[in-house]
Design an enzyme around this catalytic site. Sequence first.
Site, PDB file in Angstrom:
ATOM      1  N   ASP A   1       0.847  -1.200   0.000  1.00 27.85           N
ATOM      2  CA  ASP A   1       0.000   0.000   0.000  1.00 27.85           C
ATOM      3  C   ASP A   1       0.881   1.249   0.000  1.00 27.85           C
ATOM      4  O   ASP A   1       1.852   1.323   0.758  1.00 27.85           O
ATOM      5  CB  ASP A   1      -0.894   0.005   1.244  1.00 27.85           C
ATOM      6  CG  ASP A   1      -1.922  -1.124   1.205  1.00 27.85           C
ATOM      7  OD1 ASP A   1      -2.293  -1.544   0.097  1.00 27.85           O
ATOM      8  OD2 ASP A   1      -2.349  -1.583   2.278  1.00 27.85           O
TER       9      ASP A   1
ATOM     10  N   LYS B   1       0.213  10.047   1.875  1.00 28.20           N
ATOM     11  CA  LYS B   1       0.450  11.241   2.711  1.00 28.20           C
ATOM     12  C   LYS B   1       1.790  11.116   3.451  1.00 28.20           C
ATOM     13  O   LYS B   1       2.085  10.064   4.030  1.00 28.20           O
ATOM     14  CB  LYS B   1      -0.663  11.400   3.739  1.00 28.20           C
ATOM     15  CG  LYS B   1      -1.989  11.746   3.100  1.00 28.20           C
ATOM     16  CD  LYS B   1      -3.026  12.125   4.139  1.00 28.20           C
ATOM     17  CE  LYS B   1      -4.299  12.526   3.413  1.00 28.20           C
ATOM     18  NZ  LYS B   1      -5.486  11.833   3.873  1.00 28.20           N
TER      19      LYS B   1
ATOM     20  N   THR C   1       1.896 -11.507  -9.123  1.00 23.93           N
ATOM     21  CA  THR C   1       0.896 -11.408  -8.057  1.00 23.93           C
ATOM     22  C   THR C   1      -0.432 -10.985  -8.692  1.00 23.93           C
ATOM     23  O   THR C   1      -0.486 -10.623  -9.867  1.00 23.93           O
ATOM     24  CB  THR C   1       1.301 -10.358  -7.002  1.00 23.93           C
ATOM     25  OG1 THR C   1       1.053  -9.054  -7.523  1.00 23.93           O
ATOM     26  CG2 THR C   1       2.763 -10.485  -6.606  1.00 23.93           C
TER      27      THR C   1
ATOM     28  N   GLU D   1      -0.097  -7.437  -9.743  1.00 22.58           N
ATOM     29  CA  GLU D   1       0.830  -7.329 -10.873  1.00 22.58           C
ATOM     30  C   GLU D   1       0.112  -7.673 -12.178  1.00 22.58           C
ATOM     31  O   GLU D   1       0.288  -6.996 -13.192  1.00 22.58           O
ATOM     32  CB  GLU D   1       2.006  -8.280 -10.638  1.00 22.58           C
ATOM     33  CG  GLU D   1       3.115  -8.171 -11.671  1.00 22.58           C
ATOM     34  CD  GLU D   1       4.334  -8.986 -11.256  1.00 22.58           C
ATOM     35  OE1 GLU D   1       4.333  -9.574 -10.147  1.00 22.58           O
ATOM     36  OE2 GLU D   1       5.294  -9.024 -12.029  1.00 22.58           O
TER      37      GLU D   1
HETATM   38  N1  SAM Z   1       0.611  -8.584  -2.431  1.00 22.47           N
HETATM   39  C1  SAM Z   1      -0.688  -8.684  -3.080  1.00 22.47           C
HETATM   40  C2  SAM Z   1      -0.550  -8.509  -4.559  1.00 22.47           C
HETATM   41  O1  SAM Z   1       0.510  -8.044  -5.016  1.00 22.47           O
HETATM   42  O2  SAM Z   1      -1.485  -8.871  -5.287  1.00 22.47           O
HETATM   43  C3  SAM Z   1      -1.676  -7.679  -2.456  1.00 22.47           C
HETATM   44  C4  SAM Z   1      -1.334  -6.234  -2.647  1.00 22.47           C
HETATM   45  S1  SAM Z   1      -2.451  -5.145  -1.761  1.00 22.47           S
HETATM   46  C5  SAM Z   1      -2.250  -3.615  -2.553  1.00 22.47           C
HETATM   47  C6  SAM Z   1      -1.572  -4.862  -0.244  1.00 22.47           C
HETATM   48  C7  SAM Z   1      -1.919  -5.862   0.838  1.00 22.47           C
HETATM   49  O3  SAM Z   1      -1.062  -5.635   1.954  1.00 22.47           O
HETATM   50  C8  SAM Z   1      -3.339  -5.717   1.352  1.00 22.47           C
HETATM   51  O4  SAM Z   1      -3.966  -6.978   1.355  1.00 22.47           O
HETATM   52  C9  SAM Z   1      -3.154  -5.152   2.756  1.00 22.47           C
HETATM   53  O5  SAM Z   1      -4.189  -5.548   3.633  1.00 22.47           O
HETATM   54  C10 SAM Z   1      -1.820  -5.722   3.153  1.00 22.47           C
HETATM   55  N2  SAM Z   1      -1.110  -4.925   4.164  1.00 22.47           N
HETATM   56  C11 SAM Z   1      -0.869  -3.607   4.123  1.00 22.47           C
HETATM   57  N3  SAM Z   1      -0.192  -3.196   5.207  1.00 22.47           N
HETATM   58  C12 SAM Z   1       0.014  -4.304   5.958  1.00 22.47           C
HETATM   59  C13 SAM Z   1       0.630  -4.532   7.218  1.00 22.47           C
HETATM   60  N4  SAM Z   1       1.177  -3.524   7.925  1.00 22.47           N
HETATM   61  N5  SAM Z   1       0.671  -5.792   7.697  1.00 22.47           N
HETATM   62  C14 SAM Z   1       0.100  -6.812   7.001  1.00 22.47           C
HETATM   63  N6  SAM Z   1      -0.515  -6.648   5.815  1.00 22.47           N
HETATM   64  C15 SAM Z   1      -0.564  -5.422   5.290  1.00 22.47           C
END
Ligand code: SAM
Length: 214
Positions: A117, A121, A193, A196
């Site tokens: 993510d 900000k 992924t 991706e």
């Molecule tokens: N890695 C996957 C992909 O590439 O398809 C999912 C990408 S998605 C944008 C980011 C994932 O990271 C989300 O499922 C979110 O809930 C998880 N995530 C974000 N911050 C995290 C944290 N601090 N600890 C565990 N999971 C987290």
Amino acid sequence: MRLRNVTGSREMIAGSEYVVHEPELIKGKWQEEFGNGYPIRLEIGMGKGKFLMELARSNPQINFIGIEKYSTVLLRAVQKMEQEPLPNIRLIRMDAEYITEVFSADEIDRIYLNFSDPWPKDRHASRRLPSRQFLARYAQILKRDGVIEFKTDNTELFAFAEEEIEGSSVWKMVQITHDLHADEEMKKDNVMTEYEERFSSMGNPIHKYILQKL
Ligand code: SAM
């Protein structure tokens, strides 16, 4: 990631044999948990688990742990594991902020960060998974020569991630590309992924770096 309200996802995860429910109790004993001496790799923010499962399927002599913050998302991975149980995968629902409470020094060989993510900000920069705050946590649990692989289509997040290791005496940049799918060397073993697949099909180039802990 858009979260749909999956009724009872917490309860369904609580009953799953693929999820480690009190991971702090396994700290320092993860190889015992897997019942072998194979190396352990983590994917942090694993989403629905496509990447993790593909890697685990083709690398039976490596153990994989998927970490995901939200039960609604993790549930999708649990459901896939029910269809295809893989002995070398464990799942944990947790915020990676607390990762050093769950893994001991030198316990982990490699960490994957895929399409993390962006937290755009500035005041949220420390929540970004490739931030210096998270890198310090990863350094505590990774072995010497352990590796972090980070990929994203988000140019700003990747530029930030590069800045976070500038002048570092802990991390060495081993490989880097700003167009993974056009890089003959780095795309060789690439496992796509979910994100991706989605973003590269829209024409977005994928950035990737591989860091090694000194
Ligand atoms: N890695 C996957 C992909 O590439 O398809 C999912 C990408 S998605 C944008 C980011 C994932 O990271 C989300 O499922 C979110 O809930 C998880 N995530 C974000 N911050 C995290 C944290 N601090 N600890 C565990 N999971 C987290």
